[in-house]
Design a protein around this motif. Structure first.
Motif, PDB file in Angstrom:
ATOM      1  N   GLU A  78      -8.164   8.651  -8.204  1.00  0.00           N
ATOM      2  CA  GLU A  78      -8.676   8.887  -6.848  1.00  0.00           C
ATOM      3  C   GLU A  78      -9.309   7.610  -6.267  1.00  0.00           C
ATOM      4  OE1 GLU A  78     -11.331  12.127  -7.255  1.00  0.00           O
ATOM      5  OE2 GLU A  78      -9.760  13.676  -7.101  1.00  0.00           O
ATOM      6  N   ARG A 131       1.586   4.377  -3.316  1.00  0.00           N
ATOM      7  CA  ARG A 131       1.252   5.796  -3.208  1.00  0.00           C
ATOM      8  C   ARG A 131       2.062   6.658  -4.184  1.00  0.00           C
ATOM      9  NH1 ARG A 131       0.916   6.783   3.341  1.00  0.00           N
ATOM     10  NH2 ARG A 131      -1.269   6.092   3.630  1.00  0.00           N
ATOM     11  N   GLN A 156      -6.476   5.447  -5.227  1.00  0.00           N
ATOM     12  CA  GLN A 156      -5.879   5.943  -3.989  1.00  0.00           C
ATOM     13  C   GLN A 156      -6.744   5.582  -2.773  1.00  0.00           C
ATOM     14  OE1 GLN A 156      -5.376  10.129  -4.928  1.00  0.00           O
ATOM     15  NE2 GLN A 156      -3.181   9.865  -5.294  1.00  0.00           N
ATOM     16  N   ASP A 157      -8.080   5.691  -2.969  1.00  0.00           N
ATOM     17  CA  ASP A 157      -8.975   5.331  -1.875  1.00  0.00           C
ATOM     18  C   ASP A 157      -8.851   3.851  -1.528  1.00  0.00           C
ATOM     19  OD1 ASP A 157     -11.235   6.026  -0.050  1.00  0.00           O
ATOM     20  OD2 ASP A 157     -12.271   4.548  -1.280  1.00  0.00           O
ATOM     21  N   LEU A 170      -4.415  -0.170   3.412  1.00  0.00           N
ATOM     22  CA  LEU A 170      -3.552   0.119   4.552  1.00  0.00           C
ATOM     23  C   LEU A 170      -4.329   0.038   5.869  1.00  0.00           C
ATOM     24  CD1 LEU A 170      -1.409   3.094   3.179  1.00  0.00           C
ATOM     25  CD2 LEU A 170      -0.644   0.769   3.662  1.00  0.00           C
ATOM     26  N   ALA A 171      -5.562   0.519   5.850  1.00  0.00           N
ATOM     27  CA  ALA A 171      -6.398   0.440   7.051  1.00  0.00           C
ATOM     28  C   ALA A 171      -6.693  -1.014   7.399  1.00  0.00           C
ATOM     29  CB  ALA A 171      -7.701   1.203   6.830  1.00  0.00           C
ATOM     30  N   GLY A 227       0.816  -1.213   0.000  1.00  0.00           N
ATOM     31  CA  GLY A 227       0.000   0.000   0.000  1.00  0.00           C
ATOM     32  C   GLY A 227       0.842   1.252   0.000  1.00  0.00           C
ATOM     33  N   HIS A 228       1.925   1.222   0.772  1.00  0.00           N
ATOM     34  CA  HIS A 228       2.793   2.402   0.832  1.00  0.00           C
ATOM     35  C   HIS A 228       3.513   2.624  -0.487  1.00  0.00           C
ATOM     36  CE1 HIS A 228       6.534   4.608   1.783  1.00  0.00           C
ATOM     37  NE2 HIS A 228       5.774   5.239   2.680  1.00  0.00           N
ATOM     38  N   GLU A 247      -5.651   3.352   0.464  1.00  0.00           N
ATOM     39  CA  GLU A 247      -5.794   3.792   1.852  1.00  0.00           C
ATOM     40  C   GLU A 247      -6.581   2.774   2.667  1.00  0.00           C
ATOM     41  OE1 GLU A 247      -4.342   6.262   3.295  1.00  0.00           O
ATOM     42  OE2 GLU A 247      -3.370   6.947   1.449  1.00  0.00           O
ATOM     43  N   ARG A 248      -7.637   2.242   2.059  1.00  0.00           N
ATOM     44  CA  ARG A 248      -8.412   1.247   2.789  1.00  0.00           C
ATOM     45  C   ARG A 248      -7.645  -0.062   2.955  1.00  0.00           C
ATOM     46  NH1 ARG A 248     -13.588   2.197   4.011  1.00  0.00           N
ATOM     47  NH2 ARG A 248     -14.509   4.119   3.211  1.00  0.00           N
TER      48      ARG A 248
END
Length: 470
Positions: free
Chosen positions: A297, A270, A300-301, A307-308, A266-267, A304-305
């Motif tokens: 976008e 980015r 990217q979302d 990573l969450a 995930g990182h 982020e999810r």
């Protein structure tokens, strides 16, 4: 779940030891009583045989007018002597009294070939009156025998030189069951020694490592940090403990590696996505630029999810013991009263607050998004606390109640008023609940809507405290 006292391994082993001791002592006592009975029977038979032989020889040597006096003198409460034309023993099967017959013949000598008959059998009947016995002695003996005699009866018939028979009836009671003082003291000391040594040392040495292992397994299932257990106890328990330590180490390493890989992916995504966003902004055609930016976008979302989701799998927060009603009330305030809450029963649970708040928020937001009038309650279910989240929406098809927990899975056509989410909320919630040793399940409510159940098991230390109090 309450545990019965007899379910304990320590209690069962202790009962097994004491039970084995009681059985062994009972067998020894039975053997002792049987040997004692045989010895008493042999002694009384030998005494009766010698007495009968002496009376027979005395009758043969004394004048006939003295026979009645000799028989009266020989009578006793347990023996009767009489002379009859016929033998009282009317059969020739002497196997039951072979030792008695041999004892009688030893008094007459080897050259004497007179006939001797012996009958030995068990009796239980009223004691017959004896000749030449004072009434007070007979009454006392009858009371001593409880009006009946239960034991052995020896009938002996000895042929006399004049053709008559000396018939002797001898009765003796079986020796009563006695518990020797020495055996009782020995049993008490042996039992006390076994209880002291076995209970306080051997059983503790066996059960305490097992209990410590069970508590460590419970903590591992709840996602709490565990140090390697000390290897102690018998060889089997040491091997089990060592295997558990290796298993725990491999599990923690595997989860950490997977979490690290997901976070790294995930990182690393980015930077390329940021570069794509910059290049997309440089596109002159507005329609193409907007489509590219929208796709970037969305990617990217999703990153982020992801990573969450990886953070949800990570176990870094320390667990705490909290009151569930207060915890849910604080969550309701943070979510701006998005649901109705009932907090009736105080309930102490052990959890990681931030992770649990995140799991509950995902489930409740999912219910608010797709349903109406969301209601949250909780209850105690045996050895776990259950949190119920119910909405009044359209529900989910039965075949998809498990599929919705898959990452990025969305049921858009069945219960959506508007498109929303990426399909990771319930996956994150289940991951967090399972890291606590619990789970999340969904079911359609009979009255309509969806019912989510979040189970959170109590720790073994809490269960142990409750069993001690009860």
């Amino acid at each position: 779940m309450t545990r019965k006292p007899l379910d304990s391994l320590r209690v069962q082993l202790l009962l097994l030891i004491i039970g084995s001791l009681v059985v062994a002592q009972s067998i020894s006592l039975w053997l002792f009583v049987d040997e004692r009975s045989l010895a008493v029977r042999a002694a009384i038979g030998a005494e009766a045989a010698g007495r009968a032989a002496n009376v027979a020889m005395l009758l043969e040597q004394a004048p006939k007018e003295l026979r009645a006096s000799i028989l009266r003198a020989a009578d006793s409460p347990l023996a009767r002597f009489r002379t009859d034309p016929q033998a009282a023993v009317d059969h020739l099967d002497h196997r039951a009294g072979g030792a008695v017959e041999a004892r009688v013949r030893s008094f007459f000598g080897a050259e004497d070939s007179r006939e001797i008959r012996v009958e030995l059998h068990e009796v239980e009947r009223e004691f017959p009156p004896m000749r030449s016995v004072p009434p007070e002695m007979a009454a006392e003996h009858k009371q001593m025998m409880h009006d009946k005699i239960s034991g052995l009866e020896l009938t002996l018939s000895i042929a006399l030189e004049d053709g008559t028979w000396l018939n002797v009836d001898t009765r003796f009671q079986r020796p009563p069951l006695q518990w020797p003082i020495f055996s009782a003291v020995s049993f008490g000391f042996t039992a006390a020694f076994l209880i002291g040594v076995a209970f306080w040392y051997l059983l503790a040495r066996l059960t305490w490592p097992l209990r410590r292992l069970a508590q460590a397994a419970d903590r591992l299932g709840r996602g709490e940090e565990n140090k390697p257990l000390p290897v102690a106890g018998p060889s089997e328990v040491r091997e089990l403990t060592d295997t558990f330590n290796h298993m725990q180490e491999r599990l923690v390493r595997t989860v950490a590696d997977k979490t690290r890989i997901m976070a790294a992916l995930g990182h690393d995504l980015r930077s390329p996505l940021t570069a794509l966003r910059v290049h997309a902004e440089m596109v002159d055609e507005e329609e193409t630029r907007d489509a590219l930016v929208k796709s970037i976008e969305e990617m990217q979302d999703m990153v982020e999810r992801t990573l969450a989701f990886a953070r949800g799998m990570a176990i870094s927060e320390a667990p705490e013991t909290i009151e569930l009603g207060e915890f849910l009330t604080e969550l309701k305030c943070d979510m701006l009263n998005a649901f109705r809450l009932e907090t009736d029963t105080p309930l102490q649970v052990r959890l990681r607050p931030q992770s649990m708040r995140r799991a509950l928020r995902n489930v409740i937001e999912n219910a608010v998004r797709y349903g109406d009038d969301v209601e949250v309650t909780y209850s105690r279910e045996y050895d776990r606390a259950s949190i119920w989240v119910r909405d009044h929406g359209p529900g989910i098809p039965e075949t998809q109640l498990e599929e919705v927990f898959e990452p990025f899975f969305r049921v858009e056509t069945s219960r959506s008023r508007e498109t929303g989410g990426t399909g990771l909320g319930l996956s994150i919630a289940r991951t967090i609940m399972r890291s606590h040793g619990g789970d999340v399940t969904l079911q359609n409510h009979p009255d309509g809507g969806l019912l989510a159940r979040l189970d959170l098991p109590f720790s073994q230390s809490s269960n142990q405290q409750e069993r001690t109090i009860s």
